[in-house]
Design a protein around this motif. Sequence first.
Motif, short mmCIF file in Angstrom:
data_model
loop_
_atom_site.label_atom_id
_atom_site.label_comp_id
_atom_site.label_asym_id
_atom_site.label_seq_id
_atom_site.Cartn_x
_atom_site.Cartn_y
_atom_site.Cartn_z
N ASP A 1 38.48 51.44 31.68
CA ASP A 1 37.24 51.15 32.35
C ASP A 1 35.90 50.56 31.64
OD1 ASP A 1 36.92 49.02 35.35
OD2 ASP A 1 35.23 49.55 33.85
N HIS B 1 39.78 37.83 30.80
CA HIS B 1 41.77 37.21 31.10
C HIS B 1 41.84 37.05 29.90
CE1 HIS B 1 40.68 36.89 36.04
NE2 HIS B 1 40.88 37.45 35.50
N LYS C 1 43.81 36.32 39.13
CA LYS C 1 43.80 34.01 38.65
C LYS C 1 42.00 34.84 39.32
CE LYS C 1 41.97 34.49 41.79
NZ LYS C 1 40.25 35.50 42.89
N TRP D 1 33.56 42.66 48.49
CA TRP D 1 34.71 43.54 47.41
C TRP D 1 34.02 43.95 46.83
CZ3 TRP D 1 39.70 43.00 47.97
CH2 TRP D 1 40.35 43.40 46.94
N SER D 2 33.43 43.97 45.74
CA SER D 2 33.50 44.14 44.33
C SER D 2 33.30 45.44 43.62
CB SER D 2 32.01 43.10 43.38
OG SER D 2 32.73 43.49 42.15
N TRP E 1 29.49 41.05 38.66
CA TRP E 1 29.78 40.03 37.94
C TRP E 1 29.96 38.55 38.36
CZ3 TRP E 1 34.57 37.19 38.01
CH2 TRP E 1 35.74 37.84 38.32
#
Length: 346
Positions: free
Chosen positions: A36, A78, A96, A161-162, A169
């Motif tokens: 990370d 990605h 995804k 969530w993030s 982001w």
Amino acid sequence: MKKLNVAVIGCGSIARKRHLPEYHSNSQVNIVAVCDVVEERAKEMAEVYGALPFTNYMDAINLAEVDAVSVCLPNYLHASVTIESLDAKKHVLCEKPMAISIEEAEAMNQAAERNEKKLMIAHNQRFVSSHQKAKQLLDSGELGKVYSFRTTFGHGGPENWSIDGSSSWFFNKEAAFVGAMGDLGVHKADLIRYLIGEVSEVGAFVETAAKSNTTVDDNAVCILKMDSGVVGTLTASWSYSTNDNSTVIYCEKGTLQLENDPDYSLKVEYRNGDRVHHKLDKIQTNDDKAPVTTHTIDHFVESVLNDQTPLISGEEGLKSLQVILSALEANETKQIVELRKTTEVY
Ligand SMILES: NC(=O)c1ccc[n+]([C@@H]2O[C@H](COP(=O)([O-])OP(=O)(O)OC[C@H]3O[C@@H](n4cnc5c(N)ncnc54)[C@H](O)[C@@H]3O)[C@@H](O)[C@H]2O)c1
């Protein structure tokens, strides 16, 4: 039996809640590296899982002992990280939406092909028990012709969530490219393709209704026409105060309700009055406290170890991506977009 050595790139929420715990509980896997850009995140996960920590993904990917890489990064990374990994001769499980353009997705698929490595996209909706059972029922012909459907994925948004909360982001167009449609809509595009077949035309309204901290969409309503001629709706939203992950499929001999009742994840209501309510495994939600496997990681590991094409290959990921890119185009142009023409447009 040889174990699969994996590197997990990105130590945010999806890595912590799904990839790392699910690799860890798979007896055929060693987690050898985590990465990370935020060093403490890499170090923290390295300590929990007994892996090496990295802040530069190239260092993790290029470790000789790494066989496979999980790409758990913001959407704009990605394609590049997947292609670098495949060119380093590693198998890839990529989150995804697969990429932020058709060109990127095609380049990812070409990289998998030229390196003869597996590429899977983490469309975990296909592994949900109610969705699998519905596919069996539809394929068996028991419900006759499909007439119509509606599929929805909505919740309160990625601030809940993030790992970076409301400064994530996810809200930034440069990094995410697309909002609720890319976060949630693409899951349902993949699900509906899995259950009913290919999408041929899309019409859409893609709006920002609820959030003021974002440059991406948070509320979308799309109309899909399938190759078979069936029409239905797909909605994706970060504006709902409760989770909605439901799909309803209206058929000649009855109706299938998926994830539309907390007690029965699949309800079949036949036109003759018969009702069959299935209590199957629960779908995993953002609110889950207890670990529930998504089966995504196990399927990827199995595909690599048994040298089989994963259920959601890069080609499948591309087709699902194409549905949401077409929805964005339909919204912008105020036209119905035919999918086969999309590659020429993007
Ligand atoms: N399959 C699913 O159901 C599902 C659910 C949620 C998210 N996702 C997807 O997973 C991906 C990651 O989302 P998330 O929820 O974990 O986001 P997140 O914001 O919680 O975490 C992202 C992490 O990536 C790190 N990062 C950013 N740039 C990096 C770089 N260059 N190198 C290394 N690390 C870097 C960040 O520091 C952060 O820790 C997204 O594509 C998202 O769409 C999938």
